[in-house]
Design a protein around this motif. Structure first.
Motif, PDB file in Angstrom:
ATOM      1  N   SER A  54       9.010   8.766   4.058  1.00 54.25           N
ATOM      2  CA  SER A  54       9.795   8.428   5.104  1.00 54.25           C
ATOM      3  C   SER A  54       9.558   7.211   5.980  1.00 54.25           C
ATOM      4  N   THR A  55       8.367   7.172   6.484  1.00 53.94           N
ATOM      5  CA  THR A  55       7.970   5.984   7.186  1.00 53.94           C
ATOM      6  C   THR A  55       7.501   4.757   5.913  1.00 53.94           C
ATOM      7  N   ALA A  56       7.357   5.235   5.070  1.00 52.22           N
ATOM      8  CA  ALA A  56       7.099   3.979   3.883  1.00 52.22           C
ATOM      9  C   ALA A  56       8.348   3.391   3.673  1.00 52.22           C
ATOM     10  N   TYR A  57       9.473   4.307   3.628  1.00 50.75           N
ATOM     11  CA  TYR A  57      10.975   3.359   3.616  1.00 50.75           C
ATOM     12  C   TYR A  57      11.278   2.667   4.917  1.00 50.75           C
ATOM     13  N   LEU A  58      10.723   3.297   6.057  1.00 51.41           N
ATOM     14  CA  LEU A  58      11.415   2.744   7.287  1.00 51.41           C
ATOM     15  C   LEU A  58      10.719   1.515   7.979  1.00 51.41           C
ATOM     16  N   VAL A  59       9.370   1.584   7.960  1.00 52.61           N
ATOM     17  CA  VAL A  59       8.604   0.671   8.914  1.00 52.61           C
ATOM     18  C   VAL A  59       8.339  -0.745   8.499  1.00 52.61           C
ATOM     19  N   PRO A  60       7.968  -0.771   7.253  1.00 54.29           N
ATOM     20  CA  PRO A  60       7.916  -2.285   6.819  1.00 54.29           C
ATOM     21  C   PRO A  60       9.099  -2.983   6.697  1.00 54.29           C
ATOM     22  N   ILE A  98      13.907 -16.271   0.826  1.00 54.54           N
ATOM     23  CA  ILE A  98      12.385 -16.546   0.306  1.00 54.54           C
ATOM     24  C   ILE A  98      11.329 -15.222   0.986  1.00 54.54           C
ATOM     25  N   PHE A  99      11.675 -14.668   2.164  1.00 52.48           N
ATOM     26  CA  PHE A  99      10.894 -13.655   2.445  1.00 52.48           C
ATOM     27  C   PHE A  99      10.991 -12.226   2.054  1.00 52.48           C
ATOM     28  N   TYR A 100      12.372 -12.094   1.679  1.00 50.05           N
ATOM     29  CA  TYR A 100      12.646 -10.786   1.154  1.00 50.05           C
ATOM     30  C   TYR A 100      12.249 -10.746  -0.395  1.00 50.05           C
ATOM     31  N   SER A 101      12.358 -11.901  -1.093  1.00 47.49           N
ATOM     32  CA  SER A 101      11.987 -12.025  -2.662  1.00 47.49           C
ATOM     33  C   SER A 101      10.427 -12.076  -2.806  1.00 47.49           C
ATOM     34  N   LEU A 102       9.728 -12.739  -1.924  1.00 53.17           N
ATOM     35  CA  LEU A 102       8.274 -12.761  -2.097  1.00 53.17           C
ATOM     36  C   LEU A 102       7.828 -11.277  -1.711  1.00 53.17           C
ATOM     37  N   MET A 103       8.255 -10.494  -0.889  1.00 53.97           N
ATOM     38  CA  MET A 103       7.886  -9.366  -0.445  1.00 53.97           C
ATOM     39  C   MET A 103       7.969  -8.557  -1.801  1.00 53.97           C
ATOM     40  N   VAL A 104       9.372  -8.253  -2.267  1.00 51.65           N
ATOM     41  CA  VAL A 104       9.410  -7.587  -3.554  1.00 51.65           C
ATOM     42  C   VAL A 104       8.871  -8.190  -4.592  1.00 51.65           C
ATOM     43  N   PHE A 105       8.665  -9.420  -4.958  1.00 50.84           N
ATOM     44  CA  PHE A 105       8.040  -9.954  -5.892  1.00 50.84           C
ATOM     45  C   PHE A 105       6.536  -9.286  -5.975  1.00 50.84           C
ATOM     46  N   LEU A 106       5.680  -9.410  -4.866  1.00 53.81           N
ATOM     47  CA  LEU A 106       4.568  -9.013  -4.927  1.00 53.81           C
ATOM     48  C   LEU A 106       4.274  -7.302  -5.138  1.00 53.81           C
ATOM     49  N   GLN A 107       5.403  -6.696  -4.745  1.00 50.79           N
ATOM     50  CA  GLN A 107       5.419  -5.220  -4.901  1.00 50.79           C
ATOM     51  C   GLN A 107       5.756  -4.888  -6.300  1.00 50.79           C
ATOM     52  N   ALA A 154      -4.077   7.550  -2.325  1.00 48.78           N
ATOM     53  CA  ALA A 154      -4.627   7.974  -0.945  1.00 48.78           C
ATOM     54  C   ALA A 154      -5.596   6.877  -0.418  1.00 48.78           C
ATOM     55  N   ILE A 155      -6.366   6.234  -1.436  1.00 46.52           N
ATOM     56  CA  ILE A 155      -7.086   5.001  -0.920  1.00 46.52           C
ATOM     57  C   ILE A 155      -6.044   3.842  -0.360  1.00 46.52           C
ATOM     58  N   ALA A 156      -4.808   3.791  -1.281  1.00 48.53           N
ATOM     59  CA  ALA A 156      -3.764   2.591  -1.064  1.00 48.53           C
ATOM     60  C   ALA A 156      -3.405   2.963   0.538  1.00 48.53           C
ATOM     61  N   LEU A 157      -3.101   4.183   0.791  1.00 44.78           N
ATOM     62  CA  LEU A 157      -2.739   4.577   2.072  1.00 44.78           C
ATOM     63  C   LEU A 157      -3.545   4.342   3.338  1.00 44.78           C
ATOM     64  N   ILE A 158      -4.702   4.693   2.904  1.00 45.38           N
ATOM     65  CA  ILE A 158      -6.122   4.144   4.035  1.00 45.38           C
ATOM     66  C   ILE A 158      -5.817   2.790   4.497  1.00 45.38           C
ATOM     67  N   ILE A 159      -5.845   1.983   3.354  1.00 44.02           N
ATOM     68  CA  ILE A 159      -5.804   0.417   3.578  1.00 44.02           C
ATOM     69  C   ILE A 159      -4.570   0.094   4.307  1.00 44.02           C
ATOM     70  N   GLY A 160      -3.367   0.724   3.950  1.00 44.08           N
ATOM     71  CA  GLY A 160      -2.146   0.352   4.764  1.00 44.08           C
ATOM     72  C   GLY A 160      -2.405   0.689   6.212  1.00 44.08           C
ATOM     73  N   CYS A 183       0.766  -1.255   0.154  1.00 50.27           N
ATOM     74  CA  CYS A 183      -0.073   0.051   0.234  1.00 50.27           C
ATOM     75  C   CYS A 183       0.883   1.380   0.144  1.00 50.27           C
ATOM     76  N   SER A 184       2.030   1.181   0.840  1.00 45.66           N
ATOM     77  CA  SER A 184       2.876   2.394   1.030  1.00 45.66           C
ATOM     78  C   SER A 184       3.497   2.532  -0.363  1.00 45.66           C
ATOM     79  N   TRP A 185       4.090   1.440  -0.795  1.00 43.80           N
ATOM     80  CA  TRP A 185       4.903   1.766  -2.113  1.00 43.80           C
ATOM     81  C   TRP A 185       4.302   1.916  -3.362  1.00 43.80           C
TER      82      TRP A 185
END
Length: 483
Positions: A361-367, A389-398, A447-453, A266-268
């Motif tokens: 800034s928080t989108a970079y830091l928190v997740p 596998i965790f890092y790759s799947l996170m980036v894969f979906l993004q 904005a909608i994506a951020l609210i979901i986040g 959502c943030s990215w």
């Protein structure tokens, strides 16, 4: 480069999970080159393809989608392979060492307009295939250097707060790289104001050279700490034996991981969708000169960088989720304001850009500071360390979501009747249908994506106390195995 390995370092004298300043600095440098290339591609590649190379928006959207999908597909592949790598250099470093130079080379080739581009509309498909193939090759090497690098986060320290601090350094360099890229783009546009083709080529060449060196600095500066940690926590270098499909199944049943993925997406999605549409927004809606694109991006990234360590300090007091809520709230206001912005409100545009920087800034830091905690929960449940596998799947979906989003925006611009600028003439007045696509893409959609986040962050289950309990159980299990 020879495999000197861990034996070239003296016996470690680490008595704490705390990281020294030099290690944090070297680790942060590893994200500089990929941040430079990512910022340039996000913000400038679409207008380069449509306005300079001459691709129609629909084909430009398709080539970006293909590149993003391949970039996403190769993430789990590299993640699993790096988890299974057995080398004197460790699991991650060989990928970074050998992938750095091709990474820079194929980045540069994306900014070359091939000779057949001047032969008219009949070469649209030739251009499409050229940029698609180069994009696939670049994204392959981007993953080869970046994914193993990100997986190092969980392998340099197990301390909950130190990981947030480590990510502060990483994203200080990441945002610093973005700012550097924007400044180079601004400088090139002022020095070469009349020739967009030369602008992009010079920009690509400078950024390609600068992007390669920091990867080697990261390897050099973190190796000693890395090998010292593996002496104390040998499980961090244990090769993963689980079959790939079983790994996927286990990963997607990890509930906290799904929340982290949702928060990150959502943030990215908001970050990259906004960055991609800003050139069209500034030139076509605000009717401003091209150099304002760089100054708006600079306002966002400069604010984001200045806030990183502030948010990190606040996080130590109130926690990661509270910091995320604060940043997102300001960001939602900023994105909503951009939708209602009128062409004569240039000052307000910059105010909103600064506000957005607080949230970015928080989108970079928190997740990214949440993900290592998820990995330790997985280790407690499976008995294996599976950072890759965790890092790759996170980036894969993004990357899948981003590729689809950018493609849809470009497809809609083309369908709405986007008019390509003509060299030497003022930017054309775009039809209202095109302007509506631009405004919706920069306002309501992010904005909608951020609210979901924010909603997902509220239900994220791993607190500081829960993480401490996970580490205690891991320590107890390790002691039992040793006895």
């Amino acid at each position: 480069m020879n495999n000197s390995g861990a034996d070239s370092y003296p016996e470690p004298q680490i008595t704490s999970e705390k990281l020294d300043f030099t290690t944090k600095l070297a680790f942060g440098a590893g994200d500089l080159g990929t941040a430079i290339s990512a910022m340039i591609l996000i913000s400038y590649l679409s207008p380069f393809l449509t306005d300079v190379a001459g691709l129609n928006p629909q084909l430009a959207g398709t080539t970006r989608l293909v590149g993003s999908v391949w970039d996403a597909v190769n993430d789990p592949m590299v993640g699993v392979l790096s988890d299974r790598t057995s080398s004197q250099q460790g699991r991650r470093y060989p990928w970074m060492i050998w992938g750095a130079v091709p990474f820079g080379l194929f980045f540069l080739l994306q900014w070359i307009v091939p000779p057949f581009a001047s032969n008219g509309d009949g070469n649209q498909w030739s251009l499409f295939w050229y940029y698609t193939i180069i994009s696939i090759l670049f994204n392959t090497f981007y993953t080869i250097v970046n994914l193993p690098y990100t997986a190092l986060t969980a392998e340099l320290t197990q301390d909950y707060n130190e990981r947030t601090s480590l990510n502060s350094f990483r994203f200080a360099f990441s945002i610093g790289g973005s700012i550097f890229a924007i400044l180079v783009a601004l400088g090139v546009s002022l020095v070469i104001p009349q020739n967009l083709n030369q602008q992009y080529l010079v920009l690509g060449a400078i950024c390609a050279i600068v992007s390669v060196v920091p990867l080697y600095l990261c390897v050099w500066g973190t190796k000693k700490r890395f090998f010292a940690v593996t002496k104390i926590h040998p499980e961090t270098e244990a090769s993963v034996s689980l079959p790939f499909l079983e790994q996927l199944k286990i990963t997607f049943t990890n509930r906290p991981f799904l929340f982290v993925v949702g928060i990150y997406l959502c943030s990215w999605l908001s970050v990259q969708l906004t960055a991609g549409i800003i050139p069209y927004f500034v030139v076509s809606w605000m009717r401003l000169p091209q150099w304002h694109v760089s100054t708006v991006l600079l306002a966002v990234q400069g604010t984001a960088m200045s806030m990183l360590f502030v948010w990190s300090a606040i996080s130590r007091r109130v926690g990661k989720k509270a910091v995320y809520y604060m940043g997102m709230s300001l960001w939602i206001i900023a994105q909503s304001g951009l939708f209602f912005l009128q062409p004569n409100q240039v000052g307000l545009m910059y105010v909103l850009a600064f506000m957005a920087g607080f949230g970015v800034s928080t989108a970079y830091l928190v997740p990214w500071s949440m993900l290592p905690d998820v990995i330790e929960l997985d280790e407690l449940q499976t008995g294996q360390r599976r950072e890759g596998i965790f890092y790759s799947l996170m980036v894969f979906l993004q990357k899948i979501c981003l590729g689809i989003a950018v493609n849809l925006v470009l497809q809609r611009l083309g369908a709405a009747g986007y008019i390509k600028p003509t060299a030497g003439f003022p930017p054309p007045i775009q039809p209202n249908s095109v302007l509506d696509v631009i405004r919706i893409s920069i306002g309501p959609l992010p904005a909608i994506a951020l609210i979901i986040g924010i909603f997902l962050a509220y239900f994220y289950p791993i607190t500081r106390e829960m993480h401490a309990e996970i580490l205690l159980k891991l320590k107890e299990r390790k002691e039992k195995l040793e006895n």
